[in-house]
Scaffold this active site. Sequence first.
Site, short mmCIF file in Angstrom:
data_model
loop_
_atom_site.label_atom_id
_atom_site.label_comp_id
_atom_site.label_asym_id
_atom_site.label_seq_id
_atom_site.Cartn_x
_atom_site.Cartn_y
_atom_site.Cartn_z
N LYS A 117 2.14 4.13 -1.01
CA LYS A 117 2.90 5.05 -0.17
C LYS A 117 4.12 5.46 -0.98
O LYS A 117 5.06 4.69 -1.13
CB LYS A 117 3.30 4.36 1.13
N ASP A 119 7.47 6.98 -2.06
CA ASP A 119 8.69 7.26 -1.31
C ASP A 119 9.33 8.54 -1.84
O ASP A 119 10.23 8.53 -2.66
CB ASP A 119 9.66 6.07 -1.45
N TYR A 232 -2.61 13.44 -2.30
CA TYR A 232 -3.49 12.45 -1.68
C TYR A 232 -4.26 12.95 -0.47
O TYR A 232 -5.00 12.19 0.13
CB TYR A 232 -2.68 11.21 -1.28
N LYS A 320 3.80 -1.63 5.45
CA LYS A 320 5.17 -1.51 4.95
C LYS A 320 5.68 -2.83 4.37
O LYS A 320 5.43 -3.89 4.92
CB LYS A 320 6.11 -1.09 6.09
N CYS A 417 42.07 -20.93 -12.06
CA CYS A 417 43.09 -21.79 -12.67
C CYS A 417 44.50 -21.24 -12.48
O CYS A 417 45.48 -21.92 -12.77
CB CYS A 417 42.79 -22.01 -14.15
S1 IVH Z 1 -1.16 9.77 4.44
C1 IVH Z 1 -2.09 11.79 8.23
N1 IVH Z 1 -0.86 8.83 2.02
O1 IVH Z 1 4.34 8.64 3.97
C2 IVH Z 1 -1.89 11.13 6.96
N2 IVH Z 1 1.08 9.48 3.24
O2 IVH Z 1 4.97 7.56 6.83
C3 IVH Z 1 -0.47 10.79 6.76
N3 IVH Z 1 3.17 9.20 2.00
O3 IVH Z 1 4.96 11.52 5.74
C4 IVH Z 1 -0.07 10.72 5.38
N4 IVH Z 1 2.26 8.45 0.15
O4 IVH Z 1 4.95 11.77 3.28
C5 IVH Z 1 -0.25 9.31 3.12
N5 IVH Z 1 -0.75 8.02 -0.14
C6 IVH Z 1 -0.14 8.49 0.95
C7 IVH Z 1 1.26 8.67 1.02
C8 IVH Z 1 1.83 9.15 2.20
C9 IVH Z 1 3.37 8.78 0.76
C10 IVH Z 1 4.22 9.59 2.97
C11 IVH Z 1 3.95 10.88 3.67
C12 IVH Z 1 4.10 10.61 5.13
C13 IVH Z 1 4.71 9.27 5.17
C14 IVH Z 1 4.13 8.54 6.37
#
Ligand code: IVH
Length: 677
Positions: A117, A119, A232, A320, A417
């Site tokens: 995920k 950031d 992605y 998370k 000291c």
């Molecule tokens: S999937 C409906 N895949 O994380 C599918 N999100 O908390 C939802 N994000 O707003 C997104 N890497 O901006 C997906 N490999 C990943 C991701 C990703 C980062 C972000 C995305 C989303 C947030 C969700």
Amino acid sequence: MVPIHISTRVAELHKILHAHNYHYYVEQAPIITDHEFDQLLRELQEYEAAYPSLVTSDSPSQRVGGEVSEKFPKVAHPGPILSLGNAFGAEEAHDWAARIARLDDRVESTSFTVEPKIDGLTVVLHYENGLFVQGATRGNGEIGEDITANLRTIRSMPLRLPVAPDADVVVPTRLVVRGEAFLPVAEFEAMNEKLAAAGEKTYVNPRNTASGALRNLDTKVTASRPLTLLCYQVVLIEGVTLTSQWETLEYLKALGFPVPAVSTLFDKIDDAVAFCVEWGEKRHALTYETDGMVIKVNPNDLYEDLGITGKDPRAAVAFKYPAEEVTTTLNDIGVNVGRTGVLTPYAILEPVAVGGVVVKQATLHNFDFIFEKDIRIGDRVLIKRAGEVIPYVIGPVEAARSGAEVVFEIPTLCPVCGELAEQPEGEVAVYCMNTSCPAQLKRVIEHFVSRGTLDIDGFGEKLAVQLVDEGLLSDVADVFTLTKEQLLTLDGFAEKKAVNLVAAIDVAKTRPLDRLLSALGIKGVGDVAATDLAKRFGSLDALQAASVEDLVAIEGIGPISAQFVADWFVKPSNQKLLDKLRALNVWPTQAVVEASPDDEALAFSGMTFVLTGTLPNWSRSDAKAFIEQHGGKVSGSVSKKTSYVVVGASPGSKAAKAEQLGIQLLDEAALQALIAL
Ligand code: IVH
């Protein structure tokens, strides 16, 4: 009936969340992290789920998701750009899987993808017949901002598909792709270093910096920021059919989109979850920041059929990791005295959970840092703890000031000291000038007996402090004259422990010259330099007689370190120390090795090794000695130049970094086997 304590808390949460929304969106100066906001929101959502009558139209839960600014033209997304539900830890991830398995039998036997995920910021990219035509921010999920011109400046973003003109892939007539734009951590740090050197304000974190750059009205500013992208998701596609998330990732890759490399396909949810857990530590070796992994149901038909709750698809979940950045109150600033007398400030914090542990103190680096960032006592501060990194203060949350904060003053006296503290000309650091300052002595002794130097079993920081406080040690040589009787006077010492320690000290008397040299803690002389000096001089007498020129002649010893060594031997207190060591017969010598071309014939010549984790039979020093004996070098960090990484139990992020760079990993046996070849 809603219990009264819950309705009271919900009213309170409304107030708090509305206030934070105001700070964030209107004042554009948030006073808590996104994660802290999410947690408050989650608390509210849980109450609302349990007592639906609490959901009111003005609840902060009803306006989740970004706001659309007036700065940019608006773009309607072709479909909703959804967000994700969260799972904190393995148990919640299994709960999620069990929940969707109850909704659909096919879940039991389905496969899952796991992706990092990233950031960063969601971007939505539109292509027509392979040509990039428009790009948008997520906005509120339905309408985003048109940032096409800014996105064009990102070099890794394809402007025409396929990126490789000869790629064997069908280009869709229409394609909308979702990805994440971000600043790589190293680029962010380099950028901040440059800004700091120019005396300008630095940025707080890569995410906020990327957000500012992407939504800047001046494209030149965007172009000057080293933004990059990973994709992605396919939001819409015409002319090509995709049947799964895994196929989607492969297809995006074939078209030339950058796709996260650690993405993996799993047949079993248990393996997918285990993979997420495993990456908890390893992720710090990635080039970008991640706050979790995303687990997704792989087949598209099942993914669609599982549907949506609120704004989250049921078929995906964010695994998370504990937040690494939080805000807390700076209750006070303390000052430590180091081995060389340097005074270093540290933050005394209102205890707060970050990166999975409760933190009460954090480093403030040096006094300049406090003034550069204008950190005041009583401030709300942003702190970070990432992986094995010591928690540190990023900076104050200026928007949260009440006016009662107090500006810190550099001490003019040593806090331990009470003697004068001074800042030598041209140095950033402030030093306690008293060479017999007990705080310095404690650190010096701690270093002298530690694992990497004389390695005295059972002798640690606590004992060093005790012995200095009791007046039993006035320099490191005194360690060797400690008696059982003296030890028995200390708290926590009984016969057996005292006898063992005296025996361990005896063993340490015979440690080789290089270990003693690094134990003495001469500025500029670490493990590597100590080994080189021991090899070329063979004794402390010879080293003491060496001139700066003699020292510089050794490969790896620069003029600054050479001067430090020479200065150390001249100092009267050190001469006294050397006399004591000689009298105690703690005076190791070894055969002098001249630099010889023979070195090149050794098995590990020209190779660099990095050690991480605990080896089954060897200590760190054993492994290091073995490698050096065969002509190899040991380095503290993994880079492209590393030949092998030797991995033991509970390895650090170095193992992950090695995997990333494609460097071969060895265990203890494999390391030994290299010589047997
Ligand atoms: S999937 C409906 N895949 O994380 C599918 N999100 O908390 C939802 N994000 O707003 C997104 N890497 O901006 C997906 N490999 C990943 C991701 C990703 C980062 C972000 C995305 C989303 C947030 C969700």
